[in-house]
Design an enzyme around this catalytic site. Structure first.
Site, PDB file in Angstrom:
ATOM      1  N   ARG A   1       0.802  -1.231   0.000  1.00  0.00           N
ATOM      2  CA  ARG A   1       0.000   0.000   0.000  1.00  0.00           C
ATOM      3  C   ARG A   1       0.833   1.280   0.000  1.00  0.00           C
ATOM      4  O   ARG A   1       0.496   2.224  -0.722  1.00  0.00           O
ATOM      5  CB  ARG A   1      -0.974  -0.010   1.171  1.00  0.00           C
ATOM      6  CG  ARG A   1      -2.117  -1.014   1.093  1.00  0.00           C
ATOM      7  CD  ARG A   1      -2.352  -1.602  -0.250  1.00  0.00           C
ATOM      8  NE  ARG A   1      -3.581  -2.375  -0.352  1.00  0.00           N
ATOM      9  CZ  ARG A   1      -3.818  -3.229  -1.317  1.00  0.00           C
ATOM     10  NH1 ARG A   1      -2.904  -3.428  -2.265  1.00  0.00           N
ATOM     11  NH2 ARG A   1      -4.955  -3.884  -1.376  1.00  0.00           N
ATOM     12  N   ASP A  18      -6.717  -1.072   4.800  1.00  0.00           N
ATOM     13  CA  ASP A  18      -6.085  -0.422   3.650  1.00  0.00           C
ATOM     14  C   ASP A  18      -6.448   1.044   3.524  1.00  0.00           C
ATOM     15  O   ASP A  18      -5.642   1.860   3.064  1.00  0.00           O
ATOM     16  CB  ASP A  18      -6.454  -1.167   2.358  1.00  0.00           C
ATOM     17  CG  ASP A  18      -5.623  -2.415   2.148  1.00  0.00           C
ATOM     18  OD1 ASP A  18      -4.576  -2.536   2.803  1.00  0.00           O
ATOM     19  OD2 ASP A  18      -6.013  -3.262   1.326  1.00  0.00           O
TER      20      ASP A  18
END
Length: 421
Positions: free
Chosen positions: A94, A123
């Site tokens: 990420r 996330d």
């Protein structure tokens, strides 16, 4: 002219629906950015899918080398595993994707970036915090956090608008994958009592179907970095890819556990991480040979902090720089070779050697080559045990009752007696 937004586009359900939804809700031109970090995907088809869904441009960045060099391998050197199970594959990707989103937004003159994360997962934190650290002026759009559609409603939305997505109500899994691992969620997996069906696995054989004969592989490390398999020098991307296939073929790398998410809920997580499982175990075995006891004890604490930092989306922080500096220092003598045995889902370290090993045969052996001076032990034990003896004489042996009484102290053996009849 409409404003532009760069969307992290995976080709899956959420981001495909997001293209149309952002265009309608925000009246913005959507640029779809797909990042190749090792997933086995037809990227040409994914780009076409983005354009069919309404994107004005579909970009692809090959970031496998960047991912391995700057994210995966530093995490391996740190022994970063979240809660003792998760090798952090998705979490590691990420911050890299966030950096590429920001770079692309600058290049394309976009005023915003977007991602497909829901409001329940980790996330969203990783993307938002990373983007805010790198480009606080950019607006962040998270459609799945706003539209409040269920997964079934998303599928219906895609069908009604002619958006091509590789998901149906009969195949409800949410999957994310890269070189370091594969995560599978949703569907029957949301029931923590249900055993994951074989259909959710793609990288690993069922251990019962794996070969009956073991496979041995030798992994060479230099300063904590894997550089060879069975004596063949390899770059990180190739080494991890080959090890994923090899270990996965022997059923190694399946993970099923209950995880504590950053947002405060527990979640059942299923992962496949063959190469990560093997490399982490091999790396730790080599550290046990080349680091001192005190280095190992302290590094365990650093590893836990490092894993939490990655999981919690704090990659672009000064804390990360501080921890990373220690990790790099700790790896300067972690060089050598580890032999690993793969059999029926199990990964075992069966050999290790290093030119910088702290293991001394002469000190460890009980044979005639023994050079350990056993005559020094009584004096050592006397000094080591002196505080214990002193406290026992002054305090412990005078203690007769109370919550601080050590189990067994002052307890007299019970004697059984019988009366004569």
């Amino acid at each position: 002219m409409a404003e532009k937004v760069v969307l992290a586009y995976s080709g899956g359900l959420d981001t495909s629906v997001a293209i149309r939804w952002i265009a309608e809700r925000y009246n913005m031109d959507v640029i779809a950015l797909t990042v190749d970090i090792g997933a086995e995907k037809d990227f040409a088809s994914i780009q076409q899918r983005a354009l069919k869904a309404g994107a004005v441009k579909a970009l692809l960045v090959d970031a496998k080398d960047l991912f391995v060099k700057y994210f995966v391998l530093p995490a391996l050197q740190a022994d970063a595993v979240y809660e003792g199970h998760y090798p952090l594959a998705t979490a590691l990707s990420r911050p890299l994707i966030a950096k590429l989103l920001v770079d692309t937004a600058r290049e394309e003159g976009a005023s915003a970036v977007a991602h497909g994360c829901t409001g329940k997962g980790n996330d969203q934190v990783r993307f938002d915090v990373s983007v805010s650290a790198l480009a606080p002026d950019l607006k962040i759009i998270a459609p799945a956090r706003e539209w409040r559609m269920t997964r079934e409603e998303e599928i219906d939305y895609a069908q009604r608008h002619g958006i091509p997505v590789p998901v149906t109500s009969g195949s409800p899994y949410s999957i994310d994958e890269n070189l370091w691992g594969r995560s599978i969620e949703c569907g029957v997996l949301e029931d923590p009592w249900a055993e994951p069906p074989e259909e959710v696995y793609a990288w690993t054989k069922s251990p019962k179907d794996a070969p009956d004969e073991p496979c041995y592989v030798e992994i060479g490390f230099e300063k904590g970095i894997p550089v060879s398999l069975d004596g063949r020098e390899m770059d990180g991307v190739s080494l991890i890819g080959e090890l994923n296939e090899l270990a996965g073929g022997h059923g190694v790398g399946r993970i099923d556990h209950i995880e504590n998410r950053l947002v405060g809920i527990k979640s059942r997580e299923v992962y496949e991480a063959p190469a990560a499982t093997v490399l982490l175990k091999a790396h730790q075995a080599l550290e046990n040979m080349t680091l001192s006891k005190h280095q190992l004890r302290f590094k365990e604490k650093v590893a836990s902090e490092y894993a939490d930092l990655i999981y919690n989306g704090l990659w672009f922080t000064l804390l990360h720089q501080d921890l990373a500096a220690y990790v790099q220092s700790s790896q300067r003598h972690v060089t050598g070779t580890v032999r690993v045995k793969l059999l029926k889902g199990n990964c075992s370290v069966v050999g290790r050697k290093s030119p910088l090993s702290l293991y001394s045969y002469g000190l460890a052996t009980y044979d005639k080559g023994d050079i350990f001076d056993q005559s020094a032990s009584p004096g050592f034990i006397h000094i080591w045990g002196l505080p214990v003896k002193t406290q026992a004489q002054v305090q412990l042996l005078r203690q007769t009752e109370g919550p601080l009484q050590i189990i067994g102290a002052g307890v007299k053996p019970r004697r059984s007696s019988r009366k004569k009849r």
